[in-house]
Design a protein around this motif. Structure first.
Motif, PDB file in Angstrom:
ATOM      1  N   ARG A  35       0.693  -1.241  -0.183  1.00 45.35           N
ATOM      2  CA  ARG A  35       0.038   0.188   0.170  1.00 45.35           C
ATOM      3  C   ARG A  35       0.733   1.439   0.065  1.00 45.35           C
ATOM      4  O   ARG A  35       0.651   2.063  -0.771  1.00 45.35           O
ATOM      5  CB  ARG A  35      -1.075  -0.126   1.192  1.00 45.35           C
ATOM      6  CG  ARG A  35      -1.707   1.490   1.209  1.00 45.35           C
ATOM      7  CD  ARG A  35      -2.507   1.170   2.557  1.00 45.35           C
ATOM      8  NE  ARG A  35      -3.835   1.621   2.167  1.00 45.35           N
ATOM      9  CZ  ARG A  35      -5.168   1.280   2.519  1.00 45.35           C
ATOM     10  NH1 ARG A  35      -5.212   0.681   3.837  1.00 45.35           N
ATOM     11  NH2 ARG A  35      -6.324   1.619   2.002  1.00 45.35           N
ATOM     12  N   GLU A  39       0.964   4.122  -2.882  1.00 41.61           N
ATOM     13  CA  GLU A  39       0.605   5.504  -2.790  1.00 41.61           C
ATOM     14  C   GLU A  39       2.141   6.450  -3.284  1.00 41.61           C
ATOM     15  O   GLU A  39       1.711   7.382  -3.837  1.00 41.61           O
ATOM     16  CB  GLU A  39       0.246   5.549  -1.330  1.00 41.61           C
ATOM     17  CG  GLU A  39      -0.932   5.038  -0.755  1.00 41.61           C
ATOM     18  CD  GLU A  39      -1.166   5.260   0.556  1.00 41.61           C
ATOM     19  OE1 GLU A  39      -0.290   5.826   1.373  1.00 41.61           O
ATOM     20  OE2 GLU A  39      -2.349   4.789   1.253  1.00 41.61           O
ATOM     21  N   GLU A  45      -2.984  -0.140  -5.604  1.00 41.46           N
ATOM     22  CA  GLU A  45      -2.145  -1.359  -4.930  1.00 41.46           C
ATOM     23  C   GLU A  45      -2.204  -2.447  -6.162  1.00 41.46           C
ATOM     24  O   GLU A  45      -1.304  -3.139  -6.158  1.00 41.46           O
ATOM     25  CB  GLU A  45      -2.744  -1.640  -3.612  1.00 41.46           C
ATOM     26  CG  GLU A  45      -1.749  -2.537  -2.826  1.00 41.46           C
ATOM     27  CD  GLU A  45      -2.246  -2.769  -1.275  1.00 41.46           C
ATOM     28  OE1 GLU A  45      -1.543  -3.332  -0.645  1.00 41.46           O
ATOM     29  OE2 GLU A  45      -3.164  -2.169  -0.971  1.00 41.46           O
TER      30      GLU A  45
END
Length: 192
Positions: A35, A39, A45
């Motif tokens: 994750r 980001e 993801e």
């Protein structure tokens, strides 16, 4: 509405994710999450797993990238050959120390005590070591005649002292400065 970014090829996506992951590994070590990686890369993801079969595959790619020469060759080649030998060697020691310390830090965060075997023991690694020795010899250049030992031995001792003097544990927390490394290799520790 901002324009959509150009889609990346699978190779470009893998390279970008590898770079992002390497930066995050230097902060979070193995605890980095997919994750966090997604980001930081500005992607979903699930896109991570379209580029890499698993998180471990991505981490392996990032660790492998850390051991690639990167800009090291360019930085060594940029050392001004007009500088006096000692000054060239101080710049070289500084460059190598930065590389060693970044690698040691990453290895510690990843729980590695040595580079992964497939990176350290490969034919590519041997070729890189030979290329690095050639680059370091090029920094000494025509001043090799000032050395009391053959150039290849001088380079070996210089690299060894820089490596040991840059490692927190090997140096017992007393890291050597580039000046100390160069003066030790060029002049020794005894009275003359």
């Amino acid at each position: 509405m901002s324009p959509r970014a150009r889609p990346m090829s699978p190779e470009e996506r893998r390279a970008a994710l590898t770079d992002v992951t390497l930066r995050l590994l230097r902060v979070h070590g193995r605890d980095v999450t997919t994750r966090q990686i997604a980001e930081a890369a500005g992607i979903a993801e699930g896109t991570v797993f379209r580029a890499f079969a698993s998180k471990d595959d991505l981490l392996d790619a990032a660790i492998s990238r850390a051991f690639e020469p990167g800009d090291l060759v360019v930085r060594i080649e940029e050392i001004d050959p007009a500088l006096p030998l000692r000054d060239r060697l101080v710049v070289l020691a500084s460059i190598l120390q930065q590389r060693f310390r970044a690698t040691f830090d990453l290895m510690q965060k990843m729980g590695l005590v040595r580079p992964p075997g497939h990176l350290h023991d490969s034919a590519g690694a041997a070729a890189w070591r030979a290329r690095l020795e050639e680059l370091l010899g090029g920094v000494v250049g025509d001043d090799a005649d000032q050395l009391a030992v053959p150039l290849d031995h001088f380079i070996h001792v210089f690299r060894l002292l820089t490596f040991a003097g840059s490692h927190e544990h090997i140096a017992d927390g007393r890291l050597l400065t580039p000046d100390e490394i160069v003066d030790t290799v060029l002049h020794g520790l005894g009275r003359t």
